[in-house]
Write a protein that holds these residues in place. Structure first.
Motif, PDB file in Angstrom:
ATOM      1  N   TYR A 226       4.779  -5.032  74.510  1.00 41.24           N
ATOM      2  CA  TYR A 226       5.584  -4.953  73.387  1.00 41.24           C
ATOM      3  C   TYR A 226       7.032  -4.517  73.397  1.00 41.24           C
ATOM      4  O   TYR A 226       7.112  -3.691  74.587  1.00 41.24           O
ATOM      5  N   PHE A 227       7.751  -5.126  72.748  1.00 41.02           N
ATOM      6  CA  PHE A 227       9.249  -4.803  72.684  1.00 41.02           C
ATOM      7  C   PHE A 227       9.568  -4.124  71.399  1.00 41.02           C
ATOM      8  O   PHE A 227       9.105  -4.369  70.151  1.00 41.02           O
ATOM      9  N   ALA A 228      10.645  -3.321  71.466  1.00 37.28           N
ATOM     10  CA  ALA A 228      11.389  -2.831  70.146  1.00 37.28           C
ATOM     11  C   ALA A 228      12.774  -3.374  70.110  1.00 37.28           C
ATOM     12  O   ALA A 228      13.610  -3.307  71.276  1.00 37.28           O
ATOM     13  N   LEU A 229      13.462  -3.697  68.883  1.00 42.50           N
ATOM     14  CA  LEU A 229      14.568  -3.962  68.639  1.00 42.50           C
ATOM     15  C   LEU A 229      15.385  -3.052  68.025  1.00 42.50           C
ATOM     16  O   LEU A 229      14.969  -2.824  66.767  1.00 42.50           O
ATOM     17  N   GLN A 230      16.510  -2.473  68.532  1.00 39.26           N
ATOM     18  CA  GLN A 230      17.335  -1.600  67.861  1.00 39.26           C
ATOM     19  C   GLN A 230      18.237  -2.542  66.978  1.00 39.26           C
ATOM     20  O   GLN A 230      19.158  -3.193  67.607  1.00 39.26           O
TER      21      GLN A 230
ATOM     22  N   ALA B 117      11.970 -12.879  66.156  1.00 39.29           N
ATOM     23  CA  ALA B 117      12.420 -11.472  66.176  1.00 39.29           C
ATOM     24  C   ALA B 117      13.991 -11.717  65.766  1.00 39.29           C
ATOM     25  O   ALA B 117      14.688 -12.950  66.516  1.00 39.29           O
ATOM     26  N   PRO B 118      14.778 -10.881  65.105  1.00 34.65           N
ATOM     27  CA  PRO B 118      16.087 -11.037  64.820  1.00 34.65           C
ATOM     28  C   PRO B 118      17.074 -10.732  65.927  1.00 34.65           C
ATOM     29  O   PRO B 118      17.298  -9.318  66.102  1.00 34.65           O
ATOM     30  N   LEU B 119      17.401 -11.485  66.889  1.00 34.87           N
ATOM     31  CA  LEU B 119      17.865 -11.051  68.316  1.00 34.87           C
ATOM     32  C   LEU B 119      19.480 -10.609  68.005  1.00 34.87           C
ATOM     33  O   LEU B 119      20.062  -9.887  68.782  1.00 34.87           O
ATOM     34  N   THR B 120      20.121 -11.363  66.868  1.00 32.27           N
ATOM     35  CA  THR B 120      21.540 -11.142  66.625  1.00 32.27           C
ATOM     36  C   THR B 120      21.742  -9.526  66.501  1.00 32.27           C
ATOM     37  O   THR B 120      21.404  -8.834  65.791  1.00 32.27           O
ATOM     38  N   GLU B 121      22.913  -9.348  67.306  1.00 30.76           N
ATOM     39  CA  GLU B 121      23.239  -7.832  67.281  1.00 30.76           C
ATOM     40  C   GLU B 121      22.209  -6.853  67.463  1.00 30.76           C
ATOM     41  O   GLU B 121      22.243  -5.722  66.626  1.00 30.76           O
ATOM     42  N   ALA B 122      21.212  -6.908  68.329  1.00 32.51           N
ATOM     43  CA  ALA B 122      20.053  -6.099  68.723  1.00 32.51           C
ATOM     44  C   ALA B 122      20.093  -5.681  69.991  1.00 32.51           C
ATOM     45  O   ALA B 122      20.365  -6.427  70.905  1.00 32.51           O
TER      46      ALA B 122
ATOM     47  N   THR C 231       1.824 -14.097  73.180  1.00 33.08           N
ATOM     48  CA  THR C 231       1.261 -12.979  72.898  1.00 33.08           C
ATOM     49  C   THR C 231       2.221 -11.953  72.653  1.00 33.08           C
ATOM     50  O   THR C 231       1.651 -10.755  71.788  1.00 33.08           O
ATOM     51  N   THR C 232       3.226 -11.732  73.036  1.00 39.54           N
ATOM     52  CA  THR C 232       4.242 -10.832  73.053  1.00 39.54           C
ATOM     53  C   THR C 232       4.522 -10.365  71.474  1.00 39.54           C
ATOM     54  O   THR C 232       4.578 -11.257  70.717  1.00 39.54           O
ATOM     55  N   ARG C 233       4.496  -9.023  71.381  1.00 41.20           N
ATOM     56  CA  ARG C 233       4.880  -8.526  69.726  1.00 41.20           C
ATOM     57  C   ARG C 233       6.249  -7.597  69.913  1.00 41.20           C
ATOM     58  O   ARG C 233       6.166  -6.814  70.815  1.00 41.20           O
ATOM     59  N   VAL C 234       6.768  -7.823  68.730  1.00 40.55           N
ATOM     60  CA  VAL C 234       8.189  -7.111  68.674  1.00 40.55           C
ATOM     61  C   VAL C 234       8.230  -6.493  67.305  1.00 40.55           C
ATOM     62  O   VAL C 234       7.690  -6.836  66.231  1.00 40.55           O
ATOM     63  N   PHE C 235       9.001  -5.314  67.222  1.00 38.38           N
ATOM     64  CA  PHE C 235       9.113  -4.591  66.158  1.00 38.38           C
ATOM     65  C   PHE C 235      10.669  -4.297  66.071  1.00 38.38           C
ATOM     66  O   PHE C 235      11.097  -3.916  67.133  1.00 38.38           O
ATOM     67  N   VAL C 236      11.181  -3.988  64.783  1.00 46.24           N
ATOM     68  CA  VAL C 236      12.742  -3.482  64.756  1.00 46.24           C
ATOM     69  C   VAL C 236      12.517  -1.787  64.385  1.00 46.24           C
ATOM     70  O   VAL C 236      11.935  -1.664  63.471  1.00 46.24           O
TER      71      VAL C 236
ATOM     72  N   LEU D 196      16.901  -2.803  58.973  1.00 44.41           N
ATOM     73  CA  LEU D 196      15.619  -3.324  59.096  1.00 44.41           C
ATOM     74  C   LEU D 196      15.658  -4.776  58.619  1.00 44.41           C
ATOM     75  O   LEU D 196      16.472  -4.861  57.373  1.00 44.41           O
ATOM     76  N   PRO D 197      15.175  -5.444  58.974  1.00 46.20           N
ATOM     77  CA  PRO D 197      14.796  -6.943  58.347  1.00 46.20           C
ATOM     78  C   PRO D 197      14.241  -7.149  56.964  1.00 46.20           C
ATOM     79  O   PRO D 197      13.337  -6.238  56.691  1.00 46.20           O
TER      80      PRO D 197
END
Length: 312
Positions: free
Chosen positions: A92-96, A73-78, A42-47, A100-101
């Motif tokens: 909720y997690f954010a990827l820096q 989620a696009p984990l490469t270099e994040a 159920t975890t949600r992620v945004f970039v 943006l994808p």
């Protein structure tokens, strides 16, 4: 003076709502818990990138944050930041990332808080404010201020540690005061900064200096920028302002004299407005509407007694 007595007081200030998100700071050092939270279906992620995220416009003229399950989620270099847990248990997690994808459906668009802050629901705004503030801090504090060595991310994005000297560095928040000044005729003082277009007026504001109280900062800033002497100062509300790392502390202040003398460096023009004068000037297009996401607009509305008019 009681200021929370009008219809504007019942409306939340943009970007201030908790959005029913528990930041769960006690979990940030628990790597096993974070790994399990990340892997939960159920975890949600945004970039987030450069202060922007992807949003989708909705049929009712609002917008919503584009999120995805963690396995997409696009984990490469994040860099991964844990933002918290919602009331329904969703984490909720954010990827820096540097960019943006892309989106195949072409529906989502990149937007920052200035564009989307007033359109997003409270939960999405709270998440994006948190993520943008962390991103800004992370990008600008990659090296240790004690020894100069490169630091590494820890505590799910909320700490940077220096392996060379052992120092820990925490996200920076700069306190700033923003105030609506009124005189003995209950007129409001609004100023125009030197780099603003003609007709753009707002409340005065400035950063709190070392060794200074926020009340002292209000008096000093009004005096420096507009030459107006302030007597009483009353706190109203605060607003996070991650552009890049401020906390805006809103006040009402009472001038002891209406004399104006702008500094010419920060403020080019300042005027006293009665309610009738300000309303007529906005409707005629002589004064541009204040930003809908800024606490400045709310301070003016509290004095005005209702939402500000729109240009005709």
């Amino acid at each position: 003076m009681t200021i929370w007595t009008d219809s504007a007081a019942d409306r939340p200030i943009a970007m201030t709502g908790a959005g029913a998100i528990d930041r769960a700071a006690h979990q940030r050092l628990d790597e096993a818990w974070l790994a399990a939270a990340w892997s939960h279906p159920t975890t949600r992620v945004f970039v987030v990138s450069g202060g922007q995220a992807l949003v989708e416009d909705t049929a009712d003229g609002q917008a919503e944050l584009v999120t995805m399950p963690s396995f997409e989620a696009p984990l490469t270099e994040a860099h991964r930041y844990f933002l918290g847990t919602a009331e329904d248990g969703v984490r909720y997690f954010a990827l820096q990332k540097d960019t943006l994808p892309g989106r195949m459906d072409q529906v989502a668009r990149p937007a920052g808080l200035r564009e989307a802050g007033a359109l997003l629901p409270e939960r999405d705004t709270a998440l994006l404010v948190h993520a943008v503030a962390l991103e800004n801090w992370q990008r600008m504090h990659r090296f240790c201020s004690r020894c100069g060595a490169r630091t590494g991310i820890a505590a799910a994005g909320h700490v940077r540690r220096c392996a060379a000297c052992g120092a820990e560095h925490y996200p920076r928040t700069d306190p700033a005061v923003i105030m609506l000044v009124t005189d003995d005729r209950d007129r409001a003082l609004l100023g125009r900064q030197v780099h603003w277009p003609e007709g753009r007026f707002s409340t005065l504001a400035g950063f709190v200096e070392p060794g200074e109280s926020v009340e002292q900062a209000v008096v000093r800033e009004v005096g420096e920028e507009a030459g107006v002497t302030v007597g009483s100062v009353e706190y109203v509300a605060s607003q996070p302002w991650p552009f890049p790392s401020s906390l805006m502390l809103g006040f009402m202040a009472r001038a002891t004299s209406p004399r104006i003398q702008v500094d010419g460096e920060e403020i080019e023009e300042a005027r006293w407005f009665s309610r009738a004068e300000l309303g007529a000037a906005i409707e005629a297009g002589e004064v541009l509407p204040l930003s809908g996401i800024s606490i400045a607009a709310r301070l003016v509305e509290l004095w005005y007694g209702e939402p500000l008019p729109r240009p005709r």
